[in-house]
Design a protein around this motif. Structure first.
Motif, PDB file in Angstrom:
ATOM      1  N   GLN A  70      -0.561  -3.984   8.910  1.00  0.00           N
ATOM      2  CA  GLN A  70       0.011  -3.178   9.785  1.00  0.00           C
ATOM      3  C   GLN A  70       0.653  -1.621   9.441  1.00  0.00           C
ATOM      4  N   LEU A  71       0.449  -1.321   7.935  1.00  0.00           N
ATOM      5  CA  LEU A  71       1.576  -0.104   7.925  1.00  0.00           C
ATOM      6  C   LEU A  71       0.748   0.883   8.079  1.00  0.00           C
ATOM      7  N   THR A  72       1.233   2.014   9.251  1.00  0.00           N
ATOM      8  CA  THR A  72       0.856   3.492   9.044  1.00  0.00           C
ATOM      9  C   THR A  72       1.216   4.136   8.572  1.00  0.00           C
ATOM     10  N   GLU A  73       3.015   4.293   7.997  1.00  0.00           N
ATOM     11  CA  GLU A  73       3.355   5.445   7.147  1.00  0.00           C
ATOM     12  C   GLU A  73       4.168   4.735   6.579  1.00  0.00           C
ATOM     13  N   LEU A  74       3.834   5.480   5.263  1.00  0.00           N
ATOM     14  CA  LEU A  74       4.508   4.597   3.497  1.00  0.00           C
ATOM     15  C   LEU A  74       4.976   6.023   2.961  1.00  0.00           C
ATOM     16  N   GLU A  75       5.974   6.093   2.075  1.00  0.00           N
ATOM     17  CA  GLU A  75       6.910   7.527   1.833  1.00  0.00           C
ATOM     18  C   GLU A  75       7.494   7.080   0.079  1.00  0.00           C
ATOM     19  N   ILE A  76       6.282   7.380  -0.344  1.00  0.00           N
ATOM     20  CA  ILE A  76       6.713   7.370  -1.685  1.00  0.00           C
ATOM     21  C   ILE A  76       7.836   8.068  -3.006  1.00  0.00           C
ATOM     22  N   SER A  77       8.112   8.815  -1.785  1.00  0.00           N
ATOM     23  CA  SER A  77       8.338  10.201  -2.670  1.00  0.00           C
ATOM     24  C   SER A  77       9.687  10.102  -3.069  1.00  0.00           C
ATOM     25  N   SER A  78       9.505  11.417  -4.568  1.00  0.00           N
ATOM     26  CA  SER A  78      10.500  11.012  -5.172  1.00  0.00           C
ATOM     27  C   SER A  78      10.779   9.902  -5.687  1.00  0.00           C
ATOM     28  N   ASN A  79      10.059   9.650  -6.658  1.00  0.00           N
ATOM     29  CA  ASN A  79      10.283   8.146  -7.070  1.00  0.00           C
ATOM     30  C   ASN A  79       9.597   9.224  -9.049  1.00  0.00           C
ATOM     31  N   ARG A  80       9.926   7.606 -10.249  1.00  0.00           N
ATOM     32  CA  ARG A  80       9.274   8.193 -11.402  1.00  0.00           C
ATOM     33  C   ARG A  80       8.225   7.519 -11.551  1.00  0.00           C
ATOM     34  N   LEU A  81       6.812   7.148 -10.180  1.00  0.00           N
ATOM     35  CA  LEU A  81       5.887   6.617 -10.149  1.00  0.00           C
ATOM     36  C   LEU A  81       4.058   6.768 -11.315  1.00  0.00           C
ATOM     37  N   LYS A  82       3.652   6.918 -11.875  1.00  0.00           N
ATOM     38  CA  LYS A  82       3.130   7.227 -12.958  1.00  0.00           C
ATOM     39  C   LYS A  82       1.980   7.043 -11.766  1.00  0.00           C
ATOM     40  N   LYS A  83       1.493   5.751 -11.612  1.00  0.00           N
ATOM     41  CA  LYS A  83       0.279   5.283 -10.978  1.00  0.00           C
ATOM     42  C   LYS A  83       0.488   4.284  -9.476  1.00  0.00           C
ATOM     43  N   LEU A  84      -0.491   4.319  -8.836  1.00  0.00           N
ATOM     44  CA  LEU A  84      -0.201   3.568  -7.842  1.00  0.00           C
ATOM     45  C   LEU A  84      -1.426   2.073  -7.848  1.00  0.00           C
ATOM     46  N   PRO A  85      -0.207   0.718  -7.315  1.00  0.00           N
ATOM     47  CA  PRO A  85      -1.015  -0.115  -7.694  1.00  0.00           C
ATOM     48  C   PRO A  85      -1.960  -0.423  -6.893  1.00  0.00           C
ATOM     49  N   SER A  86      -3.300  -1.034  -6.902  1.00  0.00           N
ATOM     50  CA  SER A  86      -4.075  -1.010  -6.192  1.00  0.00           C
ATOM     51  C   SER A  86      -4.808  -2.023  -5.008  1.00  0.00           C
ATOM     52  N   SER A  87      -3.557  -2.733  -5.262  1.00  0.00           N
ATOM     53  CA  SER A  87      -3.570  -3.135  -3.191  1.00  0.00           C
ATOM     54  C   SER A  87      -3.746  -2.427  -3.081  1.00  0.00           C
ATOM     55  N   LEU A  88      -2.694  -1.072  -3.053  1.00  0.00           N
ATOM     56  CA  LEU A  88      -2.929  -0.219  -1.994  1.00  0.00           C
ATOM     57  C   LEU A  88      -3.430   0.357  -0.282  1.00  0.00           C
ATOM     58  N   ALA A  89      -5.057  -0.107  -1.804  1.00  0.00           N
ATOM     59  CA  ALA A  89      -6.473  -0.189  -0.924  1.00  0.00           C
ATOM     60  C   ALA A  89      -7.036  -0.516   0.107  1.00  0.00           C
ATOM     61  N   ARG A  90      -5.696  -2.077  -0.137  1.00  0.00           N
ATOM     62  CA  ARG A  90      -6.108  -2.390   1.678  1.00  0.00           C
ATOM     63  C   ARG A  90      -4.966  -1.885   2.715  1.00  0.00           C
ATOM     64  N   LEU A  91      -4.547  -1.209   3.004  1.00  0.00           N
ATOM     65  CA  LEU A  91      -3.110  -0.782   3.991  1.00  0.00           C
ATOM     66  C   LEU A  91      -4.763   0.940   4.479  1.00  0.00           C
ATOM     67  N   THR A  92      -5.720  -0.168   4.904  1.00  0.00           N
ATOM     68  CA  THR A  92      -6.900   1.017   6.489  1.00  0.00           C
ATOM     69  C   THR A  92      -5.873   1.487   7.204  1.00  0.00           C
ATOM     70  N   LEU A  93      -4.188   0.893   7.462  1.00  0.00           N
ATOM     71  CA  LEU A  93      -4.578   1.736   8.980  1.00  0.00           C
ATOM     72  C   LEU A  93      -3.390   2.235   8.460  1.00  0.00           C
ATOM     73  N   LEU A  94      -3.482   3.282   7.542  1.00  0.00           N
ATOM     74  CA  LEU A  94      -2.200   3.932   6.833  1.00  0.00           C
ATOM     75  C   LEU A  94      -2.519   5.146   7.475  1.00  0.00           C
ATOM     76  N   ILE A  95      -1.700   5.983   8.255  1.00  0.00           N
ATOM     77  CA  ILE A  95      -2.013   6.998   9.069  1.00  0.00           C
ATOM     78  C   ILE A  95      -1.489   8.647   7.651  1.00  0.00           C
ATOM     79  N   THR A  96      -0.140   8.301   7.781  1.00  0.00           N
ATOM     80  CA  THR A  96       0.487   8.734   6.709  1.00  0.00           C
ATOM     81  C   THR A  96       1.296   8.413   5.046  1.00  0.00           C
ATOM     82  N   LEU A  97       0.993   9.045   3.950  1.00  0.00           N
ATOM     83  CA  LEU A  97       0.983   8.322   2.694  1.00  0.00           C
ATOM     84  C   LEU A  97       1.919   9.631   1.730  1.00  0.00           C
ATOM     85  N   GLY A  98       3.038   9.896   2.249  1.00  0.00           N
ATOM     86  CA  GLY A  98       3.671  10.596   1.046  1.00  0.00           C
ATOM     87  C   GLY A  98       3.693  10.328  -0.449  1.00  0.00           C
TER      88      GLY A  98
END
Length: 999
Positions: free
Chosen positions: A189-217
């Motif tokens: 149900q997530l529409t906004e996900l903000e993960i900025s200013s961390n130390r991530l070098k890649k994103l998990p493939s499971s995020l592909a299921r967040l099809t309602l996402l409107i904003t990704l930071g």
């Protein structure tokens, strides 16, 4: 009677709430109040308020909460923002009805497991604490919709976070996360996900299921690759991958760990709803052609990706500068134009620009022209050479980068040598450009004051932006220089070095050449690769300008089209670029108030020679009355080649456009008055008595010569021509006489109003408005407004300081240099017009309160001001905090005030009438509606933020919000006819209460 302590005050309010059965209790403190006014502990009696539903404790100094808090069984909202809490009691878990919990800006290092018992909780704000881990029990908050964990010290997240099945907004920015759990993909149900200013070098493939996402930071997270599954986020509208982090619906924070993306996945073209794509400060080497399929894209930000080779003119403003951001005020560049330019540059031959502009400024007689001669000819010039009267333009080349054959290319430098005589300073400003190298030439025999070095550095700063400056100390063979170089560099960081030269001996010339070459090569645009067609246009246009001097803009567009530069935006961009380089002149820059819709492309030397011939004409200067007749104009220009009679008035019209002259009828004939040609001496007939006047002043770091000249032109309808001189004038405004006097030495403008006392402040307001406009057109000028004491006009108080004193409730003030106290209100009322006073009385304090707390923002057309004033009053009486632009005080930048108010708006009421049309909205008349729509897009489905209200019968304009919503599709509320107004108002109040951030 002893003053009530904060604790006693809290006890009293608790007792009152228990007695009345109140469901709301407000124990908050003002954020800027003294700590002595804030609670440090809560009375145990708080636990007796079993009926309480809302408790506000924000901005106190609480370090702990009592266990009795757990007895508030009906509590739905608890706000503990801005306290000093280090831990939470386990009893917090007993608040079974709690829906909103705000614990932001505390000192929490851990959370109790009992937090997971808050089964009704919908919103949890834990931002700006010191959390290093989260309890597994957090996953039991089955109703949670919003979770904010911004600015903590989290290094990992529990897998149980994936159990928050109703979560719509998750903010994890500014932590120390190195990986995200795969379980985040369960938050469907997530529409906004903000993960900025961390130390991530890649994103998990499971995020592909967040099809309602409107904003990704995912800005500043050290990302190296974007996954192909990104294209599956079919509802994505906003994608932040640059250097600015989105916080509280605005882009404000500049992160530390920039991303390192080199390419974009082809699947990005599947993001059909994408509106904002921020890729600033990455390492992109190419863009996929398929990006052009994102047809709804409104903002594409690619700055600081040097390998793409896209010039700044094409990229437009950065995210933070653009209207897409709350802090910006410039329209973003059209993404289609950016992509079209990029694709064209890849499909036709391109080469490096290798063009730059260098400007020499400084006092007269310091040797600027001799210096240019030595640089170009490598030998001294004729000692009898006359000083530059205006601007001399030459071309010179310096070494560039190696070309394809291994041979160094040459950079063509357009040198503009500005005459130093004071009479020309006001005119110079219109030819000082950005993205250029400046040489400030001073005489080694003169000190800092005599060389006027601060004046010139400030002028460069104002008109040249961040352009680099080399300070050249000429004639150094005759005297050692004495400059405080360390201090100058601290005050003017664009200074790149100090070089001593002598045009007699050649000393330092070789070093100067090396330094010029080095800093020319560092200019950001010099090595941009441009399509060959741009060079073809430039070559033909330069030749045409040399032959014809003035070319209609239509002819320029025909030349451009002939070389396949057909789009008007590309043509406008190219002409602005050529203007800044000094190749041609065309004042078409939308940021320049004097340069819009210029109908001609001009030969620079033709314009400058013509203007300066008039300014420097011996006969005109000797007359000292500033008047130029048609006959005198012809007499001056007939001595020059290339100025046919039918083009003489063209030069004067250009001077009028620059506010260097204005037209008058003198002895029944057309004349022009040029303030620069007025007598430099103040009239002897002026017998002004400051002690009998209403006085006001402006203090400048440096007072540019053009300020007074342009003020005279701007106010020419009020000017007394016989009482005007080069640095001042006397005006007639509404029967009052106003003296305006500039003092270049003191860097001040003095204003004195005499006449009917009751009208003086209104006359002063007219003058202040005119100066405010002139100041607004000169970046970084920022003069200080000063209020002279009524009985001691030699002693002044900064106007802004008086406003701050009034804002903080100070009634008296003892100015430095005075011998008594003065009333702050009387000093302000003494110079402010009635209009300013009405705004200030009781509203400055209210404005700060409303700016700092959530409020309703009212957007409206000024034709409906009376109806809107009534609405503001009604909403205020109903307990709503309301902000509208009548709260902006005189002297405040209205754009800044509106942007600040919009940041803290929980709702925007758009007042509709026949005056608001789609066309007026597009033209920028209602910029706050555009900002409101940008914010609205950040919210998930079902959120309320914009509330259209019809004040009269009209159509709701079909302003687009996104691909599924327009303004007309949002349910509007009618406040007409009068018989139904009350019902409409009640409906509006109920609707506002549904806004997610309603206080």
């Amino acid at each position: 009677m002893a003053t009530e302590t904060p604790y006693q005050k809290a006890e009293r309010k608790i007792a009152e709430a228990r007695h009345t059965g109140a469901t709301k209790l407000d124990l908050r403190c003002n954020w800027n109040a003294d700590n002595s006014e804030k609670l440090t502990e809560l009375p145990e009696s708080l636990g007796q308020l079993s009926q309480l539903q809302s408790l506000n404790l924000r901005s106190n100094q609480l370090t702990a909460l009592p266990e009795s808090l757990g007895r508030l069984s009906q509590l739905q909202t608890l706000d503990l923002t801005n306290n000093q809490l280090t831990a939470l009691p386990e009893s917090l878990g007993r608040l079974s009805q709690l829906q909103s919990l705000n614990l932001s800006n505390n000192q929490l290092t851990a959370l109790p497991e009992s937090l997971g018992q808050l089964s009704q909780l919908q919103s949890l704000n834990l931002s700006s604490n010191q959390l290093t881990a989260l309890p597994e029990s957090l996953g039991r908050l089955s109703q949670l919709q919003t979770l904010d964990l911004t600015n903590n010290q989290l290094t990992a997240l529990p897998e149980s976070l994936g159990q928050l099945s109703q979560l719509q907004s998750l903010n994890l920015s500014r932590n120390q996360l190195t990986a995200l759990p795969e379980s985040l993909g369960q938050l469907t149900q997530l529409t906004e996900l903000e993960i900025s200013s961390n130390r991530l070098k890649k994103l998990p493939s499971s995020l592909a299921r967040l099809t309602l996402l409107i904003t990704l930071g995912a800005a500043t997270t050290s990302l190296e690759v974007l996954p192909g599954w990104l294209g599956s986020l079919s509802n994505l509208q906003n994608l932040y991958l640059g250097k600015f982090v989105k916080e509280q619906n605005r882009q404000t924070y500049w992160g530390d760990n920039t991303n390192k993306l080199k390419t974009l996945p082809k699947s990005i073209n599947q993001l059909k709803k994408l509106r904002l794509l921020d890729l600033e400060a990455n390492q992109l080497t190419a863009l996929p052609e398929s990006l052009d399929n994102c047809e709804l894209l409104e903002g594409l930000f690619l700055q600081d990706n040097e390998a793409l080779g896209i010039p700044p003119e094409v990229l437009g403003p950065t995210l933070i500068e653009s209207t897409i951001s709350f802090s910006g005020e410039k329209a973003p560049a059209d993404p289609k134009s950016i992509l079209a330019w990029y694709l064209q540059s890849r499909t036709e031959p391109a080469r490096r620009l290798n063009e730059a502009k260098m400007l020499l400024v400084g006092q007269g007689g310091v040797g600027k022209t001799s210096l240019v001669h030595y640089l170009i000819q490598n030998k001294p010039c004729n000692l009898g050479e006359l000083p530059t009267e205006g601007i001399n333009i030459d071309n010179w080349d310096v070494q560039g980068k190696k070309g394809t054959g291994g041979k160094f290319e040459r950079i063509n430098v357009h040198i503009w040598d500005f005459g130093g005589q004071e009479i020309m300073h006001a005119t110079h400003q219109f030819f000082l450009t950005r993205r250029s190298l400046y040489l400030l030439v001073i005489d080694a025999r003169a000190g800092e004051k005599e060389s006027n070095i601060h004046y010139w550095l400030k002028i460069i700063q104002s008109y040249g932006g961040e352009s680099p400056v080399l300070v050249v100390i000429n004639k150094s063979d005759q005297h050692p220089h004495e400059l405080n170089e360390t201090r100058l560099i601290q005050d003017y960081p664009n200074i790149q070095g100090f070089i001593q030269t002598s045009c007699s001996t050649g000393q330092g010339i070789a070093k100067l050449r090396r330094e010029i070459g080095k800093h020319i090569r560092r200019l950001p645009h010099v090595f941009n690769e441009l399509p060959q067609s741009y060079f073809d246009v430039m070559a033909e246009l330069e030749q045409a300008a040399a032959e014809r001097n003035y070319i209609p803009i239509e002819d320029y567009r025909k030349i451009s089209s002939r070389y396949n530069v057909k789009k008007s935006e590309n043509q406008d961009r190219l002409i602005r670029f050529l203007h800044d380089l000094g190749v041609v002149l065309n004042f078409q820059d939308p940021d320049d108030p004097y340069g819009q819709n210029d109908p001609y492309v001009l030969n620079p030397e033709w314009v400058t020679d013509g203007v300066y011939a008039i300014i420097n004409d011996k006969n005109l200067k000797e007359k000292r009355d500033g008047l130029l007749s048609c006959q005198q104009l012809s007499a001056v220009l007939n001595t020059l080649e290339g100025y046919p009679k039918n083009r003489h008035d063209f030069i004067v019209r250009k001077m009028m456009q620059f506010e260097l002259a204005y037209q008058i009828d003198h002895r029944k004939q057309t004349h022009w008055l040029i303030p620069e040609l007025l007598d430099p001496k103040e009239p002897k007939t002026l017998q002004w008595k400051p002690q009998e006047s209403l006085n006001f002043q402006y203090a400048y770091t440096v007072l540019p010569a053009g300020v007074i000249c342009r003020f005279i032109v701007r106010m020419h309808q009020h000017v007394n021509q016989n009482l005007s001189w080069r640095s001042g004038t006397v005006l007639k405004i509404d029967g009052n006489t106003v003296l305006v006097r500039g003092d270049i030495e003191k860097n001040k403008v003095f204003i004195a109003v005499q006449g009917a006392i009751k009208n003086r402040k209104e006359s002063l307001a007219v003058v202040r408005d005119a100066f405010r406009y002139v100041h607004s057109t000169i970046p970084t000028l920022a003069p200080t407004e000063e209020v002279p004491l009524p009985d001691r006009p030699d002693v002044t108080v900064p106007y802004d300081h008086l406003l701050k004193l009034g804002e903080h409730g100070e009634s008296k003030y003892f100015p430095v240099g005075a011998d008594k106290c003065y009333s702050v209100t009387e000093l302000l009322n003494g110079i402010d017009s009635i209009r300013y006073q009405n705004k200030r009385q009781g509203q400055r304090r209210e404005e700060r309160k409303k700016m700092g707390e959530k409020h309703v923002f009212i957007s409206y057309c000024h034709d409906n001001k009376d109806d809107v004033s009534r609405l503001v009053e009604d909403l205020g009486n109903a307990g709503e905090l309301v902000w509208w632009d009548e709260f902006i005080l005189g002297g405040r930048d209205w754009k800044e005030a509106i942007r600040e108010a919009m940041k803290n708006a929980y709702a925007v009421v758009v007042c509709l009438s026949p005056d608001l049309t789609k066309e007026r909205y597009r033209s920028g008349v209602y910029p706050e509606i555009r900002d409101a729509i940008t914010t609205f897009r950040q919210f998930g489905p079902g959120h309320s933020y914009i509330f259209p209200v019809r004040l009269a019968k009209c159509d709701v304009p079909p302003i687009e919000i996104d691909d599924t919503r327009t303004l007309e599709r949002i349910q509007h509320i009618d406040l007409f006819p009068e018989t139904k107004r009350e019902a409409g108002l009640q409906k509006l109040l109920k609707s506002l209460a549904t806004a997610p951030e309603h206080p």
